[in-house]
Design a protein around this motif. Structure first.
Motif, PDB file in Angstrom:
ATOM      1  N   ARG A  83       0.829  -1.209   0.000  1.00  0.00           N
ATOM      2  CA  ARG A  83       0.000   0.000   0.000  1.00  0.00           C
ATOM      3  C   ARG A  83       0.865   1.261   0.000  1.00  0.00           C
ATOM      4  O   ARG A  83       0.328   2.366   0.068  1.00  0.00           O
ATOM      5  N   ASP A  84       2.208   1.080  -0.066  1.00  0.00           N
ATOM      6  CA  ASP A  84       3.096   2.231   0.021  1.00  0.00           C
ATOM      7  C   ASP A  84       3.852   2.481  -1.284  1.00  0.00           C
ATOM      8  O   ASP A  84       4.906   3.121  -1.295  1.00  0.00           O
ATOM      9  N   VAL A  85       3.330   1.977  -2.384  1.00  0.00           N
ATOM     10  CA  VAL A  85       3.972   2.192  -3.682  1.00  0.00           C
ATOM     11  C   VAL A  85       3.921   3.679  -4.016  1.00  0.00           C
ATOM     12  O   VAL A  85       2.883   4.334  -3.883  1.00  0.00           O
ATOM     13  N   THR A  86       5.046   4.221  -4.467  1.00  0.00           N
ATOM     14  CA  THR A  86       5.106   5.641  -4.807  1.00  0.00           C
ATOM     15  C   THR A  86       4.804   5.852  -6.294  1.00  0.00           C
ATOM     16  O   THR A  86       4.865   4.915  -7.099  1.00  0.00           O
ATOM     17  N   ILE A  87       4.525   7.090  -6.642  1.00  0.00           N
ATOM     18  CA  ILE A  87       4.289   7.424  -8.045  1.00  0.00           C
ATOM     19  C   ILE A  87       5.542   7.131  -8.874  1.00  0.00           C
ATOM     20  O   ILE A  87       5.445   6.593  -9.986  1.00  0.00           O
ATOM     21  N   ASP A  88       6.714   7.476  -8.338  1.00  0.00           N
ATOM     22  CA  ASP A  88       7.963   7.217  -9.083  1.00  0.00           C
ATOM     23  C   ASP A  88       8.152   5.722  -9.326  1.00  0.00           C
ATOM     24  O   ASP A  88       8.588   5.313 -10.412  1.00  0.00           O
ATOM     25  N   GLU A  89       7.847   4.907  -8.318  1.00  0.00           N
ATOM     26  CA  GLU A  89       7.958   3.451  -8.498  1.00  0.00           C
ATOM     27  C   GLU A  89       6.989   2.981  -9.569  1.00  0.00           C
ATOM     28  O   GLU A  89       7.327   2.120 -10.398  1.00  0.00           O
TER      29      GLU A  89
END
Length: 319
Positions: free
Chosen positions: A154-160
């Motif tokens: 649930r902590d995926v970033t936009i950059d990832e």
């Protein structure tokens, strides 16, 4: 240059003429079923049009174009198994019409056929073509694995996320353009310009796919709407909603709702922070980058207009 639809027609005709005469027929029936289901033919058309823009006859690189389309469809067969998808391009997925084992095995055969077609090129280009294709394929597999990994976070970033879709989707469009330029024996700077065009076009293309999965017309899109939400796929829309409305979104996801009710509730959150329009703004940014890249290729005005029009159409497609 030809109209984009004409490059697509050339691809469709070549696909129709492909012969799978080996046995057992059961191995090749799903391949024919998949290829005959249509699709945008974007990747092979990019290869043909790039080669044509640089002075070549598209017929000379048809095998490589077919190979890329075969490879792309191989990835879809396996994706549908992993995603447990029911419909692709308006018809049953291969693993639903047959079974998962058949989809995997026929997909494996498609990968080998794709490699054979791509390798059937002029000797001077073969090492670069195979290196480009193999690097692209490994990038796609890495991107697919990241996509799977992100399902449990649930902590995926936009950059990832952008890095993931660059691998999973964009590098194949970049490969198509660069392969066309390489087969035309273009300078490395021209190949890079075309590659960058394809990659940025691919980022815009995938973001548009994400948008359409939520906001598209299922009759036009070719598959059900809201699948990304139901499966909690970490799209740009979903990740941004988690960042900006995390508690509200998590509360909905924790409830035992029917899929249609869950989709509607999540879309309400998206709408409350204007995510649809913001997603389209991001798409426009990547299209601008694609146009800057193709401007470095030094191609004729007619060819430049072709690739400009193609990029702009990608931003407003409905399927």
């Amino acid at each position: 240059m030809l109209p984009f639809e004409e490059y697509s027609r050339l691809i469709a005709d070549a696909i129709a003429n492909l012969q799978f005469s080996q046995s057992p027929a059961s191995l090749f029936e799903p391949i024919r079923y998949t290829l005959d289901s249509g699709g945008k033919r974007l990747r092979p058309a990019l290869l043909l049009s790039t080669y044509h823009a640089l002075g070549g006859d598209p017929a000379d690189v048809m095998n490589q174009a077919l190979g890329l389309e075969m490879f792309h469809n191989f990835t879809l067969l396996h994706d549908d198994v992993m995603d447990n998808a029911d419909v692709r391009r308006g018809q049953l997925t291969v693993h639903r019409r047959w079974n998962a084992s058949q989809a995997i095995l026929s997909g494996d055969a498609m990968l080998t056929i794709a490699t054979q077609l791509i390798a059937d090129c002029k000797p001077y280009a073969l090492p670069r073509i195979l290196s480009l294709f193999n690097d692209t394929a490994m990038g796609i597999y890495r991107g697919q694995q990241l996509d799977i990994d992100y399902e449990h976070r649930r902590d995926v970033t936009i950059d990832e996320y952008i890095s993931m879709i660059r691998l999973k989707t964009s590098v194949l469009l970049g490969c198509a353009c660069a392969m066309g330029a390489t087969l035309a024996d273009a300078h490395s700077s021209v190949c890079q310009a075309f590659y960058d065009y394809g990659v940025n076009l691919g980022l815009a293309f995938q973001l548009r796919d994400d948008y359409l999965d939520t906001y598209g017309d299922p009759l036009l899109f070719g598959k059900g709407i809201g699948g990304d939400i139901v499966n909690e796929k970490k799209t740009w829309l979903f990740i941004t909603a988690l960042q900006e409305r995390g508690e509200q979104l998590s509360a909905i996801l924790s409830q035992k709702l029917d899929p249609s009710d869950r989709v509607a509730a999540v879309i309400d959150i998206y709408d409350s922070i204007n995510l649809g329009e913001r997603c389209n703004d991001l798409i426009a940014q990547y299209l601008d980058k694609a146009l800057v890249a193709i401007g470095r290729a030094g191609i004729a005005p007619e060819a430049l207009q072709f690739f400009t029009d193609l990029a702009q159409r990608s931003a407003s497609r409905t399927h």
